[in-house]
Design a protein around this motif. Sequence first.
Motif, PDB file in Angstrom:
ATOM      1  N   PRO A  86      54.050  38.719  47.428  1.00 40.14           N
ATOM      2  CA  PRO A  86      54.256  40.187  47.725  1.00 40.14           C
ATOM      3  C   PRO A  86      54.020  40.936  46.417  1.00 40.14           C
ATOM      4  CG  PRO A  86      55.984  38.971  48.647  1.00 40.14           C
ATOM      5  CD  PRO A  86      55.356  38.143  47.947  1.00 40.14           C
ATOM      6  N   ASP A  87      54.304  40.296  45.332  1.00 46.64           N
ATOM      7  CA  ASP A  87      53.891  41.009  43.815  1.00 46.64           C
ATOM      8  C   ASP A  87      52.329  40.550  43.684  1.00 46.64           C
ATOM      9  OD1 ASP A  87      56.352  41.961  43.294  1.00 46.64           O
ATOM     10  OD2 ASP A  87      57.179  40.192  42.543  1.00 46.64           O
ATOM     11  N   LEU A  88      51.518  41.458  44.127  1.00 48.53           N
ATOM     12  CA  LEU A  88      50.044  41.294  44.160  1.00 48.53           C
ATOM     13  C   LEU A  88      49.587  40.892  42.818  1.00 48.53           C
ATOM     14  CD1 LEU A  88      48.471  43.118  47.159  1.00 48.53           C
ATOM     15  CD2 LEU A  88      49.047  40.340  47.024  1.00 48.53           C
ATOM     16  N   HIS A  89      49.897  41.925  41.874  1.00 51.50           N
ATOM     17  CA  HIS A  89      49.420  41.842  40.666  1.00 51.50           C
ATOM     18  C   HIS A  89      49.457  40.566  39.803  1.00 51.50           C
ATOM     19  CE1 HIS A  89      53.110  44.186  40.475  1.00 51.50           C
ATOM     20  NE2 HIS A  89      53.315  43.664  39.225  1.00 51.50           N
ATOM     21  N   SER A  90      50.783  40.115  39.885  1.00 53.36           N
ATOM     22  CA  SER A  90      51.220  39.111  38.962  1.00 53.36           C
ATOM     23  C   SER A  90      50.657  37.756  39.810  1.00 53.36           C
ATOM     24  CB  SER A  90      52.560  38.967  39.012  1.00 53.36           C
ATOM     25  OG  SER A  90      53.395  38.973  40.270  1.00 53.36           O
ATOM     26  N   TYR A  91      50.628  37.760  40.990  1.00 56.87           N
ATOM     27  CA  TYR A  91      49.986  36.656  41.708  1.00 56.87           C
ATOM     28  C   TYR A  91      48.586  36.614  41.484  1.00 56.87           C
ATOM     29  CZ  TYR A  91      48.101  33.974  46.044  1.00 56.87           C
ATOM     30  OH  TYR A  91      47.596  33.126  46.790  1.00 56.87           O
ATOM     31  N   PHE A  92      47.735  37.724  41.667  1.00 60.52           N
ATOM     32  CA  PHE A  92      46.361  37.651  41.290  1.00 60.52           C
ATOM     33  C   PHE A  92      46.085  37.363  39.741  1.00 60.52           C
ATOM     34  CE2 PHE A  92      45.002  41.253  44.694  1.00 60.52           C
ATOM     35  CZ  PHE A  92      44.993  40.114  45.669  1.00 60.52           C
ATOM     36  N   PHE A 423      39.582  44.828  43.802  1.00 57.43           N
ATOM     37  CA  PHE A 423      40.606  45.086  43.141  1.00 57.43           C
ATOM     38  C   PHE A 423      40.532  44.908  41.627  1.00 57.43           C
ATOM     39  CE2 PHE A 423      42.250  43.581  47.323  1.00 57.43           C
ATOM     40  CZ  PHE A 423      43.327  44.524  47.443  1.00 57.43           C
ATOM     41  N   ILE A 424      41.023  46.006  40.871  1.00 54.40           N
ATOM     42  CA  ILE A 424      40.736  45.946  39.471  1.00 54.40           C
ATOM     43  C   ILE A 424      42.130  45.842  38.863  1.00 54.40           C
ATOM     44  CG2 ILE A 424      39.980  47.172  37.378  1.00 54.40           C
ATOM     45  CD1 ILE A 424      37.657  46.596  39.174  1.00 54.40           C
ATOM     46  N   ASN A 425      42.386  44.378  38.513  1.00 56.78           N
ATOM     47  CA  ASN A 425      43.762  44.006  37.861  1.00 56.78           C
ATOM     48  C   ASN A 425      43.937  44.661  36.553  1.00 56.78           C
ATOM     49  OD1 ASN A 425      46.471  43.114  37.608  1.00 56.78           O
ATOM     50  ND2 ASN A 425      45.750  41.077  38.373  1.00 56.78           N
ATOM     51  N   VAL A 426      44.251  46.012  36.400  1.00 52.42           N
ATOM     52  CA  VAL A 426      44.493  46.621  35.083  1.00 52.42           C
ATOM     53  C   VAL A 426      45.962  45.971  34.539  1.00 52.42           C
ATOM     54  CG1 VAL A 426      46.044  48.756  35.966  1.00 52.42           C
ATOM     55  CG2 VAL A 426      44.761  48.851  33.825  1.00 52.42           C
ATOM     56  N   TRP A 427      46.842  45.805  35.343  1.00 52.42           N
ATOM     57  CA  TRP A 427      48.111  45.066  34.823  1.00 52.42           C
ATOM     58  C   TRP A 427      48.058  43.858  34.027  1.00 52.42           C
ATOM     59  CZ3 TRP A 427      50.986  40.299  35.723  1.00 52.42           C
ATOM     60  CH2 TRP A 427      52.196  40.584  35.501  1.00 52.42           C
ATOM     61  N   ALA A 428      46.950  43.131  34.530  1.00 51.02           N
ATOM     62  CA  ALA A 428      46.656  41.840  33.921  1.00 51.02           C
ATOM     63  C   ALA A 428      45.794  42.124  32.607  1.00 51.02           C
ATOM     64  CB  ALA A 428      45.892  40.755  34.635  1.00 51.02           C
ATOM     65  N   ILE A 429      44.899  42.957  32.636  1.00 52.19           N
ATOM     66  CA  ILE A 429      44.141  43.221  31.393  1.00 52.19           C
ATOM     67  C   ILE A 429      44.850  43.918  30.164  1.00 52.19           C
ATOM     68  CG2 ILE A 429      42.189  44.930  30.788  1.00 52.19           C
ATOM     69  CD1 ILE A 429      40.974  44.697  33.585  1.00 52.19           C
ATOM     70  N   HIS A 430      45.951  44.787  30.822  1.00 51.93           N
ATOM     71  CA  HIS A 430      46.983  45.343  29.577  1.00 51.93           C
ATOM     72  C   HIS A 430      47.739  44.222  29.068  1.00 51.93           C
ATOM     73  CE1 HIS A 430      46.913  49.660  31.103  1.00 51.93           C
ATOM     74  NE2 HIS A 430      45.537  49.218  30.776  1.00 51.93           N
ATOM     75  N   ARG A 431      47.815  43.004  29.714  1.00 47.29           N
ATOM     76  CA  ARG A 431      48.695  42.090  29.074  1.00 47.29           C
ATOM     77  C   ARG A 431      47.868  40.794  28.486  1.00 47.29           C
ATOM     78  NH1 ARG A 431      54.412  42.023  31.834  1.00 47.29           N
ATOM     79  NH2 ARG A 431      54.623  44.382  32.477  1.00 47.29           N
ATOM     80  N   ASP A 432      46.634  40.925  28.465  1.00 51.71           N
ATOM     81  CA  ASP A 432      45.516  39.863  27.909  1.00 51.71           C
ATOM     82  C   ASP A 432      45.860  39.557  26.642  1.00 51.71           C
ATOM     83  OD1 ASP A 432      43.635  38.036  27.438  1.00 51.71           O
ATOM     84  OD2 ASP A 432      42.025  39.241  28.418  1.00 51.71           O
ATOM     85  N   PRO A 433      46.134  38.329  26.318  1.00 56.82           N
ATOM     86  CA  PRO A 433      46.495  37.992  24.551  1.00 56.82           C
ATOM     87  C   PRO A 433      45.242  38.015  23.811  1.00 56.82           C
ATOM     88  CG  PRO A 433      46.566  36.046  26.158  1.00 56.82           C
ATOM     89  CD  PRO A 433      46.700  37.369  27.101  1.00 56.82           C
ATOM     90  N   SER A 434      43.924  37.972  24.581  1.00 57.96           N
ATOM     91  CA  SER A 434      42.852  38.116  23.796  1.00 57.96           C
ATOM     92  C   SER A 434      42.678  39.546  23.060  1.00 57.96           C
ATOM     93  CB  SER A 434      41.667  37.493  24.453  1.00 57.96           C
ATOM     94  OG  SER A 434      41.349  38.234  25.571  1.00 57.96           O
ATOM     95  N   SER A 435      43.499  40.506  23.881  1.00 59.65           N
ATOM     96  CA  SER A 435      42.980  41.796  23.749  1.00 59.65           C
ATOM     97  C   SER A 435      44.351  42.467  22.869  1.00 59.65           C
ATOM     98  CB  SER A 435      42.761  42.791  24.731  1.00 59.65           C
ATOM     99  OG  SER A 435      41.633  42.356  25.400  1.00 59.65           O
TER     100      SER A 435
END
Length: 493
Positions: A86-92, A423-435
Amino acid sequence: MESKSSHASLFSLETSTGNILPKIKETNTGNNETWRVFFTLCPIFAFLWFAWLYIQKSRIGSGSSPPLPPGPRGLPLVGNLLSLDPDLHSYFTSLAHKYGPIYKLRLGTKLCIVVTSPSAARVVLKDLDVTFANRDVGAALYGGSDIVCSSYGPELRMLRKVCVQNLFTKTKLDSVRELRGKQVRKSVGQLHSRIGSPVNLGEQMFSTMLDVSTNVLWGGTVEEGAGFGTAFRKVMSELWELLARLNISDLYPGLARFDLQGVAKKMKGLEVKFDGIFEAVIDQRLRMEKQGAKEESNDFLTFLLRVKDDGDAETPFTMTNLKALLMNMIVAGTDTSSNTIEFAMAEIMNKPGVLEKAQQELEAVVGKHRIVEESHIHKLPYLTAVMKETLRLHPVVPLLFPHCPGETCTVGGYTIPKGSRIFINVWAIHRDPSSWENPLEFDPTRFLDSKWDYSGSDFQYFPFGSGRRICIGIPIAERMVMHLLATLLRAFF
């Protein structure tokens, strides 16, 4: 807005306890026949499914075309549907760790592409912006004649022009500042009256944002305008519940004409309810004007009615467009802003050092015995950084609204077929340790001397999207979230 999700079942089984004893023998015979047919048809359907996949793969892979992105293997007919969380952004995000920054999923017969890197997001939202400017959002109110759901074309450009060049300018927003301030003071008064009692901050902020939205849209010049709040809350609750359902027609577009779950029918029913509210407000405004009301209104409704009457003949601004815009502004402007304030308060209360710095800034800028005014917010750099950091960790739409390429193209060395759902996973991009250094840490200081803003020009940080489909309500959202957040911190801490 963090994801609003509910568990939906695609199929339901019903059993009857009627008079079945005389039919046991007949039922057993029928069951044998049913199983025989089932085992005959299953291999046929499986063969057809894999044949279709092979043909599609061969068609895409023919010549010099790059392959499709990698992705988890799916089942016949349902694809990867049964493995969704159900939490698609974290699953993706977890799938991206295995399959890379661009990967595919099959949800039913729908091909979905998930993008989880700044470089790929730049290609989709900037380099190939026109190609990906269409939406793929399923059932929509007012036939999709609004800013969120409209396909890219003359109508969408006209709607964005109406809003960007007229409604959300600094001059126009300043003209309805008092309407917003009145609702903020009203909300604080309500909270003060409940000191000592538990308060659901999310609900209170939602109610405040709804009152702000309706007052900015049609203002205090419409008699009993605030009375429509109750009706809106009820209709919006029904809308969110409907949008949270898993719609079979989205997964199997060929079944859309049958509306198996009645989603399109229920959406039409909600449209009728929205119509009732909007038409009552519009009729009241028109009656007041005919009666020669002396008070000239500055609200958005007055302007939109003027645009409808004097609009461009080539791409007319219709009454349907007007209602759809009102719906957009209320639905998009309430839940997303109230969620951001709730997340910000939760993060601040877990960080005493952040709270102390915010209080010191407010005291220095506002003063000890003065209330926060909207004119103060541009003088609060630390609180601005708090809002930006909140939107980094909790973007209002974690996967943005799905995009849909108008033609087959290539992104990151992979073929992206026409009509797929992106789908653009901005949630993941904002938490990317390389950035981001310590990406899960709430640290507003990272935005104090940074280049990041809400323009969507930097694809490491774009909480409101980017390109032609970037959120148009950023100016009013920033004002309202900052004003309410500063007022809450000043009044209760």
